[in-house]
Design a protein around this motif. Sequence first.
Motif, PDB file in Angstrom:
ATOM      1  N   ASN A  72       1.965 109.466 -52.664  1.00  0.00           N
ATOM      2  CA  ASN A  72       2.320 109.334 -51.248  1.00  0.00           C
ATOM      3  C   ASN A  72       2.937 107.964 -51.001  1.00  0.00           C
ATOM      4  O   ASN A  72       2.385 106.938 -51.429  1.00  0.00           O
ATOM      5  CB  ASN A  72       1.087 109.476 -50.352  1.00  0.00           C
ATOM      6  CG  ASN A  72       0.470 110.865 -50.420  1.00  0.00           C
ATOM      7  OD1 ASN A  72      -0.727 111.014 -50.258  1.00  0.00           O
ATOM      8  ND2 ASN A  72       1.268 111.881 -50.674  1.00  0.00           N
ATOM      9  N   ALA A 115      -1.473 118.299 -48.258  1.00  0.00           N
ATOM     10  CA  ALA A 115      -0.315 117.681 -48.896  1.00  0.00           C
ATOM     11  C   ALA A 115      -0.488 116.174 -49.005  1.00  0.00           C
ATOM     12  O   ALA A 115       0.142 115.534 -49.844  1.00  0.00           O
ATOM     13  CB  ALA A 115       0.948 118.002 -48.098  1.00  0.00           C
ATOM     14  N   GLN A 149      -4.394 118.470 -60.367  1.00  0.00           N
ATOM     15  CA  GLN A 149      -3.154 118.140 -59.682  1.00  0.00           C
ATOM     16  C   GLN A 149      -3.047 116.629 -59.488  1.00  0.00           C
ATOM     17  O   GLN A 149      -4.044 115.912 -59.472  1.00  0.00           O
ATOM     18  CB  GLN A 149      -3.047 118.862 -58.343  1.00  0.00           C
ATOM     19  CG  GLN A 149      -4.141 118.553 -57.344  1.00  0.00           C
ATOM     20  CD  GLN A 149      -4.044 119.438 -56.104  1.00  0.00           C
ATOM     21  OE1 GLN A 149      -3.519 120.539 -56.142  1.00  0.00           O
ATOM     22  NE2 GLN A 149      -4.546 118.939 -54.990  1.00  0.00           N
ATOM     23  N   THR A 166       3.304 116.397 -54.893  1.00  0.00           N
ATOM     24  CA  THR A 166       2.130 116.904 -55.608  1.00  0.00           C
ATOM     25  C   THR A 166       2.587 117.704 -56.822  1.00  0.00           C
ATOM     26  O   THR A 166       3.442 118.598 -56.700  1.00  0.00           O
ATOM     27  CB  THR A 166       1.277 117.805 -54.694  1.00  0.00           C
ATOM     28  OG1 THR A 166       0.891 117.078 -53.534  1.00  0.00           O
ATOM     29  CG2 THR A 166       0.027 118.283 -55.427  1.00  0.00           C
ATOM     30  N   TYR A 167       2.037 117.360 -57.965  1.00  0.00           N
ATOM     31  CA  TYR A 167       2.302 118.114 -59.189  1.00  0.00           C
ATOM     32  C   TYR A 167       1.038 118.875 -59.564  1.00  0.00           C
ATOM     33  O   TYR A 167      -0.015 118.272 -59.816  1.00  0.00           O
ATOM     34  CB  TYR A 167       2.707 117.181 -60.326  1.00  0.00           C
ATOM     35  CG  TYR A 167       2.760 117.865 -61.683  1.00  0.00           C
ATOM     36  CD1 TYR A 167       3.655 118.900 -61.931  1.00  0.00           C
ATOM     37  CD2 TYR A 167       1.897 117.476 -62.701  1.00  0.00           C
ATOM     38  CE1 TYR A 167       3.689 119.535 -63.151  1.00  0.00           C
ATOM     39  CE2 TYR A 167       1.925 118.103 -63.938  1.00  0.00           C
ATOM     40  CZ  TYR A 167       2.823 119.130 -64.164  1.00  0.00           C
ATOM     41  OH  TYR A 167       2.855 119.763 -65.374  1.00  0.00           O
ATOM     42  N   ARG A 204       5.018 120.436 -55.226  1.00  0.00           N
ATOM     43  CA  ARG A 204       4.997 120.477 -53.765  1.00  0.00           C
ATOM     44  C   ARG A 204       5.534 119.145 -53.252  1.00  0.00           C
ATOM     45  O   ARG A 204       5.005 118.077 -53.580  1.00  0.00           O
ATOM     46  CB  ARG A 204       3.586 120.709 -53.237  1.00  0.00           C
ATOM     47  CG  ARG A 204       3.530 120.842 -51.712  1.00  0.00           C
ATOM     48  CD  ARG A 204       2.119 121.141 -51.250  1.00  0.00           C
ATOM     49  NE  ARG A 204       2.076 121.425 -49.826  1.00  0.00           N
ATOM     50  CZ  ARG A 204       0.975 121.728 -49.145  1.00  0.00           C
ATOM     51  NH1 ARG A 204      -0.192 121.777 -49.780  1.00  0.00           N
ATOM     52  NH2 ARG A 204       1.015 121.980 -47.863  1.00  0.00           N
ATOM     53  N   GLN A 229      -8.177 120.175 -51.255  1.00  0.00           N
ATOM     54  CA  GLN A 229      -7.258 120.513 -52.332  1.00  0.00           C
ATOM     55  C   GLN A 229      -5.906 120.946 -51.788  1.00  0.00           C
ATOM     56  O   GLN A 229      -4.855 120.637 -52.356  1.00  0.00           O
ATOM     57  CB  GLN A 229      -7.855 121.625 -53.199  1.00  0.00           C
ATOM     58  CG  GLN A 229      -7.010 121.982 -54.414  1.00  0.00           C
ATOM     59  CD  GLN A 229      -7.659 123.074 -55.256  1.00  0.00           C
ATOM     60  OE1 GLN A 229      -8.699 123.602 -54.883  1.00  0.00           O
ATOM     61  NE2 GLN A 229      -7.053 123.395 -56.379  1.00  0.00           N
ATOM     62  N   ARG A 241      -1.046 113.530 -57.086  1.00  0.00           N
ATOM     63  CA  ARG A 241      -0.380 113.295 -55.805  1.00  0.00           C
ATOM     64  C   ARG A 241       0.220 111.891 -55.778  1.00  0.00           C
ATOM     65  O   ARG A 241      -0.378 110.937 -56.276  1.00  0.00           O
ATOM     66  CB  ARG A 241      -1.373 113.384 -54.637  1.00  0.00           C
ATOM     67  CG  ARG A 241      -2.134 114.684 -54.493  1.00  0.00           C
ATOM     68  CD  ARG A 241      -3.085 114.544 -53.300  1.00  0.00           C
ATOM     69  NE  ARG A 241      -3.962 115.677 -53.142  1.00  0.00           N
ATOM     70  CZ  ARG A 241      -3.671 116.768 -52.439  1.00  0.00           C
ATOM     71  NH1 ARG A 241      -2.493 116.863 -51.864  1.00  0.00           N
ATOM     72  NH2 ARG A 241      -4.538 117.754 -52.319  1.00  0.00           N
TER      73      ARG A 241
END
Length: 896
Positions: A626, A64, A622, A614-615, A566, A61, A624
């Motif tokens: 990438n 990143a 959450q 990341t929200y 993030r 979790q 992500r």
Amino acid sequence: MKSFTPSKLVRSKINHAVLAALVGLSVNTAYAADEAQEIEEVVAVGQRLKGSAGAVLQERQNQAFVADIMGAEQISRTGDGDAASALRRVTGLTLVDGKFIYVRGLGERYSSTQLNSMYVPSPDPTRSVVPLDLFPSDIIESLSVQKSFSPDMPAHFGGGNVNIRTKSIPTDFLFKVDIGTSYNTNNSDTGYFYEGGDDDWMGRDDGTRALPSEFTDAFYGAGLEGDINTTLAERQALMSALDWNISATEKDVDPEMSFSVSLGDRFESEMGTFGVLAAVSYENEWEVAQEKSGTNLGSLGCEDKCFAQYYDGTSTEQNVRWSGTFNIGYEFNSNHKIELTNIALHDMRDRVRNRNFYDANETEEGVRDLRRVDVVYEEREMFSSQLKGTHNFTDFNNLFVDWYAGTSRANRDAPGGVDAVFQRNYDDGVFVSEQLQDVSATNVTREFQVLHDEVDTWGWNMGMPFYGEGYELELKVGGDFSEKTRTANNTTFGITHRGISDDYSFGSRLDEIFAYDNINNDAFYASSTGSGIFDDRTTDGDKYSAAHKLDAYYFMADYFLDNTWRITGGVRWEDFAQVSVPFKAHSKLFDATTDELAEVAIKEDDFYPSLAVTYIMDEEMQFRLNLSETTIRPDMRDVSSTFFVDPLTEFLVRGSPTLQSSKLKNADFRFEWYMASGNNLSVALFYKDITNPIEMVELAGVGGAAPQLLTANAESGELTGIEVDFLTDFSFISADWSSVFLSGNVTLSDSSVKLGINDSDGVDSLFEQQLKDALDADTVSNIVTNDERRLVGHSEWVANLQMGYDSADGFHSTSLVYNVFGPRIIVPGTRGNEDAEEKPFHSLDLVYSYFPNFNTKVKFKIENILGQDKEIEQEGLSLWKKEEGTKFSLGFSYEF
């Protein structure tokens, strides 16, 4: 980021208590709502399931970048004995040849392996990555599979990076003993084996199989056949120096036996905390299996499609594995830690096959048929020493500095390979005699291979956090450096059948035909001087040296805003150089000019960016995203024209000296839902665009010779897919069902690769150039069946399911584990033939563990309950098939 955890759920004190409970502890602690108020005692009792999953769930979790993590308890629960077997339970991963992991359908070259975040060499010359069956589960703390690229990891990144993290210093005194045994239903059949050496039980050859010094002297002298003055006595001395006690004899194999011992402790002192951990393990296993295989698909000997050569018989294999670890650690003020890790891994494989052999050119029903006997013995080992330190300087704004240095050695020694073909003669269908095959071009082949890799790696990183109103920022820089050298030598020669007098070629055993009295009898040889008895089959390039050097620096920033967003990104710069130098056979002379070596050497440097967003919707959910660019570089073997034998298909494989690196653009989007009870769900979408993907193409064999595979650059490739991963208990039915759980994952994906074959455009693509060079041909359009197809090794679907139960009293734990993958291309089709595909293998295992007390564990496992066989099929025919059998295992462990 080290300075924070991105979830209020994780940071709350009560959830730290729950997490402790999940790892199997009873937490009995009073928490204060504030300094003046006390809350009554809270007692939480966790399940073993929640311990095995929850301990690594928080780490996943907090990452990143998209990653899947498997802890030691999860590995223990499925009963997998090594890293390769355990990793096939991870979302989107499939296992090939019991050793190599395919991530998201990309071949093993598209994954990279690290040991404790450091690069280590591979002792397998047929693969570019470390065979993961080398790592026993006993030494593994966790397995991390990062599927999206981050700047602090190697840019050689495709499907993912596998980081094997070994067990570190214990938190308390540890003394643990494990013993076990197993039995495979296939082993009820009689196998065939030979005497071997006195040290085989240790997994080491005692010199019995080694290439005699007489042959080394001959190779570097006048040659194996000598000159016109070479005498019969000199050739007899060479023949006598070889070990001929290698005949296959019927054998009833023994059950598997294994044991491991771990010992460790921590010591507190005024100078800090010291720790030590030592562990050894040993396993001796036998396997008898029925195997079928075919080569040279065509119409020779049949009306439609068939294999010109076909094998069917018994394989008997002994595997001896041992490992050892010795770790020392030191901690000072909890801010400074230094650890030395030493690991030794050794694996011996000794296989004998006794198979009926059909050859469309030689077999004649009722008159003549064939039998083939071959022996493969290999030792693989790796030794690694790693020193690393972690330092946090609280007086300097929490500056942290990490550093590491490691040296690793990987060796593969394969002495005494033997291959012989016998001919059985019949008179009107009645057996008359057996002899070495009566064809002038045949040999009893002897092969000796040696490979030695050395890797030195070191690096550092440092970072500093910054805090402001509603945000946290961490800046990080680092460098990674590695140097690798390889020396490899393959010596092959034959004892020609034509060089033996007809009367002495009869018999069914090599030790009888090549008995000492026979080979020292002048009448044994067809020539008065023994001339022609040897056939040196070692070629230029079978000996080579190679090296590569990598220097890398990176910068990345990790920004955390309002506990909601993030953003992590950065760039990595790598300077890479690699060269492979072939030698002339049996000499120290290069088989290439300086200009030719410079032309095929690889020298490249580039920047590799990465961005992760990341929200965090709330404490449980959450999202992500990438994005990154990476590369896949050719391995040392890939740029060599030297042939090696693929261990699965037994095709000859060669590289392309002009092979280029592949460039990848990667995108991942993932939704994650971490529920307070430990249940979780994640859904991921992924896409990869590949320029110049490295693929395989078959070059058909000629005159019954083994088919060949060429490593070459296709024009382009794509991979798209979706992954779903979940874990849930059945408490939604009732509280009584909370001890039952279901976990699993499913991956659906599609891939395509365009080779770039088009003779009509008048311009050669890179693939056409490499194919023409390999075939010395002017046109190649008729070679490959499909210019566009799926990627080699890609499965369109992969599924894992695990149904488990943990008893309320903690005495019993049971799991039913299922794994299956979709068909995947192993050998691309040529000349109109379909692709050869490995068929789905439905693996169903049952693991039961009994814990009579806190210190004792009894484990029982049944593997391959469905009795599935492994098979590669082409044009409806079995290119390769092996019976797996059902395996029963029993283990006992006690922790003092």
